[in-house]
Design an enzyme around this catalytic site. Structure first.
Site, PDB file in Angstrom:
ATOM      1  N   ASN A  38     -60.250  44.402 -43.638  1.00 35.07           N
ATOM      2  CA  ASN A  38     -60.531  43.776 -44.931  1.00 35.07           C
ATOM      3  C   ASN A  38     -61.093  44.882 -45.817  1.00 35.07           C
ATOM      4  O   ASN A  38     -62.246  45.275 -45.650  1.00 35.07           O
ATOM      5  CB  ASN A  38     -61.540  42.630 -44.759  1.00 35.07           C
ATOM      6  CG  ASN A  38     -62.053  42.111 -46.093  1.00 35.07           C
ATOM      7  OD1 ASN A  38     -61.505  42.433 -47.142  1.00 35.07           O
ATOM      8  ND2 ASN A  38     -63.106  41.306 -46.053  1.00 35.07           N
ATOM      9  N   TRP A  39     -60.262  45.348 -46.717  1.00 28.19           N
ATOM     10  CA  TRP A  39     -60.689  46.495 -47.533  1.00 28.19           C
ATOM     11  C   TRP A  39     -61.733  46.113 -48.586  1.00 28.19           C
ATOM     12  O   TRP A  39     -62.308  46.995 -49.230  1.00 28.19           O
ATOM     13  CB  TRP A  39     -59.470  47.100 -48.253  1.00 28.19           C
ATOM     14  CG  TRP A  39     -58.536  47.832 -47.343  1.00 28.19           C
ATOM     15  CD1 TRP A  39     -58.578  47.896 -45.976  1.00 28.19           C
ATOM     16  CD2 TRP A  39     -57.403  48.604 -47.759  1.00 28.19           C
ATOM     17  NE1 TRP A  39     -57.536  48.678 -45.508  1.00 28.19           N
ATOM     18  CE2 TRP A  39     -56.799  49.115 -46.586  1.00 28.19           C
ATOM     19  CE3 TRP A  39     -56.832  48.915 -48.987  1.00 28.19           C
ATOM     20  CZ2 TRP A  39     -55.661  49.919 -46.625  1.00 28.19           C
ATOM     21  CZ3 TRP A  39     -55.703  49.702 -49.026  1.00 28.19           C
ATOM     22  CH2 TRP A  39     -55.127  50.207 -47.858  1.00 28.19           C
ATOM     23  N   LYS A  40     -61.891  44.801 -48.811  1.00 27.09           N
ATOM     24  CA  LYS A  40     -62.790  44.348 -49.887  1.00 27.09           C
ATOM     25  C   LYS A  40     -62.364  45.022 -51.196  1.00 27.09           C
ATOM     26  O   LYS A  40     -61.174  45.280 -51.364  1.00 27.09           O
ATOM     27  CB  LYS A  40     -64.260  44.606 -49.510  1.00 27.09           C
ATOM     28  CG  LYS A  40     -64.563  44.007 -48.133  1.00 27.09           C
ATOM     29  CD  LYS A  40     -66.014  43.933 -47.775  1.00 27.09           C
ATOM     30  CE  LYS A  40     -66.143  43.315 -46.373  1.00 27.09           C
ATOM     31  NZ  LYS A  40     -67.540  43.116 -45.976  1.00 27.09           N
ATOM     32  N   HIS A  47     -64.245  33.863 -46.750  1.00 25.53           N
ATOM     33  CA  HIS A  47     -65.086  35.017 -46.414  1.00 25.53           C
ATOM     34  C   HIS A  47     -66.495  34.766 -46.953  1.00 25.53           C
ATOM     35  O   HIS A  47     -66.665  34.192 -48.024  1.00 25.53           O
ATOM     36  CB  HIS A  47     -64.500  36.301 -47.013  1.00 25.53           C
ATOM     37  CG  HIS A  47     -65.187  37.520 -46.490  1.00 25.53           C
ATOM     38  ND1 HIS A  47     -66.400  37.950 -46.993  1.00 25.53           N
ATOM     39  CD2 HIS A  47     -64.885  38.363 -45.472  1.00 25.53           C
ATOM     40  CE1 HIS A  47     -66.786  39.021 -46.316  1.00 25.53           C
ATOM     41  NE2 HIS A  47     -65.892  39.289 -45.387  1.00 25.53           N
ATOM     42  N   GLU A  89     -68.572  36.527 -48.438  1.00 24.58           N
ATOM     43  CA  GLU A  89     -68.851  37.030 -49.792  1.00 24.58           C
ATOM     44  C   GLU A  89     -68.316  36.063 -50.844  1.00 24.58           C
ATOM     45  O   GLU A  89     -68.925  35.867 -51.892  1.00 24.58           O
ATOM     46  CB  GLU A  89     -68.270  38.443 -49.938  1.00 24.58           C
ATOM     47  CG  GLU A  89     -69.090  39.447 -49.125  1.00 24.58           C
ATOM     48  CD  GLU A  89     -68.332  40.652 -48.606  1.00 24.58           C
ATOM     49  OE1 GLU A  89     -67.242  40.966 -49.109  1.00 24.58           O
ATOM     50  OE2 GLU A  89     -68.847  41.288 -47.657  1.00 24.58           O
ATOM     51  N   GLU A  98     -67.846  35.681 -38.402  1.00 27.85           N
ATOM     52  CA  GLU A  98     -68.517  36.807 -39.042  1.00 27.85           C
ATOM     53  C   GLU A  98     -69.953  36.415 -39.386  1.00 27.85           C
ATOM     54  O   GLU A  98     -70.195  35.831 -40.449  1.00 27.85           O
ATOM     55  CB  GLU A  98     -67.784  37.184 -40.339  1.00 27.85           C
ATOM     56  CG  GLU A  98     -66.364  37.664 -40.131  1.00 27.85           C
ATOM     57  CD  GLU A  98     -65.930  38.599 -41.259  1.00 27.85           C
ATOM     58  OE1 GLU A  98     -65.705  39.775 -40.963  1.00 27.85           O
ATOM     59  OE2 GLU A  98     -65.870  38.179 -42.415  1.00 27.85           O
ATOM     60  N   GLY A 121     -71.616  44.597 -42.997  1.00 26.59           N
ATOM     61  CA  GLY A 121     -71.992  45.741 -43.826  1.00 26.59           C
ATOM     62  C   GLY A 121     -73.417  46.232 -43.606  1.00 26.59           C
ATOM     63  O   GLY A 121     -73.937  47.005 -44.402  1.00 26.59           O
ATOM     64  N   SER A 130     -69.769  44.822 -38.790  1.00 27.02           N
ATOM     65  CA  SER A 130     -70.136  46.164 -38.323  1.00 27.02           C
ATOM     66  C   SER A 130     -69.404  46.597 -37.047  1.00 27.02           C
ATOM     67  O   SER A 130     -69.983  47.271 -36.198  1.00 27.02           O
ATOM     68  CB  SER A 130     -71.651  46.277 -38.159  1.00 27.02           C
ATOM     69  OG  SER A 130     -72.305  46.017 -39.403  1.00 27.02           O
ATOM     70  N   GLY A 147     -64.444  45.565 -41.904  1.00 25.18           N
ATOM     71  CA  GLY A 147     -64.710  45.957 -43.285  1.00 25.18           C
ATOM     72  C   GLY A 147     -64.773  47.468 -43.412  1.00 25.18           C
ATOM     73  O   GLY A 147     -63.749  48.154 -43.436  1.00 25.18           O
ATOM     74  N   GLY A 148     -65.969  48.003 -43.468  1.00 25.55           N
ATOM     75  CA  GLY A 148     -66.171  49.435 -43.721  1.00 25.55           C
ATOM     76  C   GLY A 148     -65.316  50.368 -42.878  1.00 25.55           C
ATOM     77  O   GLY A 148     -64.714  51.317 -43.408  1.00 25.55           O
TER      78      GLY A 148
HETATM   79  P1  13P Z   1     -68.143  45.309 -42.054  1.00 19.08           P
HETATM   80  O1  13P Z   1     -67.170  45.671 -40.953  1.00 19.08           O
HETATM   81  O2  13P Z   1     -68.220  46.342 -43.139  1.00 19.08           O
HETATM   82  O3  13P Z   1     -69.451  44.887 -41.525  1.00 19.08           O
HETATM   83  O4  13P Z   1     -67.505  44.024 -42.796  1.00 19.08           O
HETATM   84  C1  13P Z   1     -67.107  42.938 -42.047  1.00 19.08           C
HETATM   85  C2  13P Z   1     -66.359  42.019 -42.922  1.00 19.08           C
HETATM   86  O5  13P Z   1     -66.904  41.374 -43.805  1.00 19.08           O
HETATM   87  C3  13P Z   1     -64.910  41.907 -42.712  1.00 19.08           C
HETATM   88  O6  13P Z   1     -64.389  40.820 -43.397  1.00 19.08           O
END
Ligand code: 13P
Length: 251
Positions: free
Chosen positions: A9-11, A95, A97, A167, A173, A212, A233-234
């Site tokens: 998930n590149w956000k 998600h 967020e 999640e 993050g 993470s 994510g990251g």
């Molecule tokens: P991180 O891997 O950066 O913690 O993010 C997880 C995430 O929200 C994937 O959708």
């Protein structure tokens, strides 16, 4: 046996130049990776780029959000049919967020899930508790409420063509991963809850862990019996990290 799915998930990250370098490196690295599924959920403006760079590869692509509506006067929104036009296989719904910042409540998430599935996309339904909810001992109740919103509206059969991603919000993050045991406990709860309605659907359901995940902790998480890959994510923005996670998901 469920095949693991690792999805990036590149956000809200990337540019044409960065994406090209990242997708080319991931594609090249995936050549030797077998027995797992891989996908990237890119920002909507880059779906066309993902389609042209990934078509014919082992990597699927998808979006991070969609409208619950089919079409109409919804300025700024993107429909399921539009995502299909760009070859998307997956779309994230709910998600944390989006739930926290954009008003995606349980009902809206269920409507988005329905819109995605109706169009032929595979929704990745994200669920998970905040730190406060975990500390109050209501993790299972929160996850149950988030799942029930979808199965209550669409029936348990809707989960036969969907992915669930657990999640925990406190692990997203933050560099603070849920321990394999903590994650496994919630994954087992989710599968057990669905098994009450259909053992077959529960057994076939891919439940990803997100929060993470890195190359260094992926193998341990993925070795748990109910963790079927990750939503990343990251670490999905670094080709070598992402590939290490994909390799950890191999059968
Ligand atoms: P991180 O891997 O950066 O913690 O993010 C997880 C995430 O929200 C994937 O959708």
């Amino acid at each position: 046996m469920r095949e693991k799915l690792v999805a990036g998930n590149w956000k809200m990250h990337g540019s044409l130049a960065q994406n090209k370098a990242l997708l080319e490196a991931v594609s090249a690295g995936m050549a030797g990776v077998k027995g797992m599924k891989c996908a990237v959920c890119v920002p909507a403006p880059y779906l066309s780029q993902a389609q042209s760079l990934l078509q014919g590869s082992a990597i699927a692509w998808g979006a991070q959000n969609l409208s619950q509506h089919e079409k109409g006067a919804f300025t700024g929104e993107i429909s399921a049919a539009m995502l299909l036009d760009f070859g998307c296989k997956y779309v994230l719904v709910g998600h944390s967020e989006r739930r926290a910042m954009y008003g995606d409540d349980d009902v809206t998430v269920a409507m988005k899930f329905e819109a995605a599935q109706k169009a032929g996309l595979t929704p990745i339904l994200c669920v998970g508790e905040t730190l406060e909810e975990r500390e109050s001992g209501i993790t299972e109740a929160v996850v149950e409420r988030q799942l029930d919103a979808v199965t209550g509206r669409l029936g348990v059969a809707a989960l036969s063509k969907a992915i669930v991603a657990y999640e925990p919000v406190w692990a997203i993050g933050t560099g603070k991963t849920a321990s394999p045991e903590q994650a496994q406990a919630v994954h087992a709860f989710i599968r057990g809850k669905i098994a009450v309605q259909s053992k077959e659907i529960a057994d076939g359901l891919v439940i990803q862990y997100g929060g993470s995940v890195k190359g260094a902790n992926a193998a341990e998480l993925f070795s748990m019996p109910d963790i079927d890959g990750g939503l990343i994510g990251g670490a999905a923005l670094d080709a070598q990290e992402f590939l290490a996670i994909c390799r950890a998901a191999q059968r």
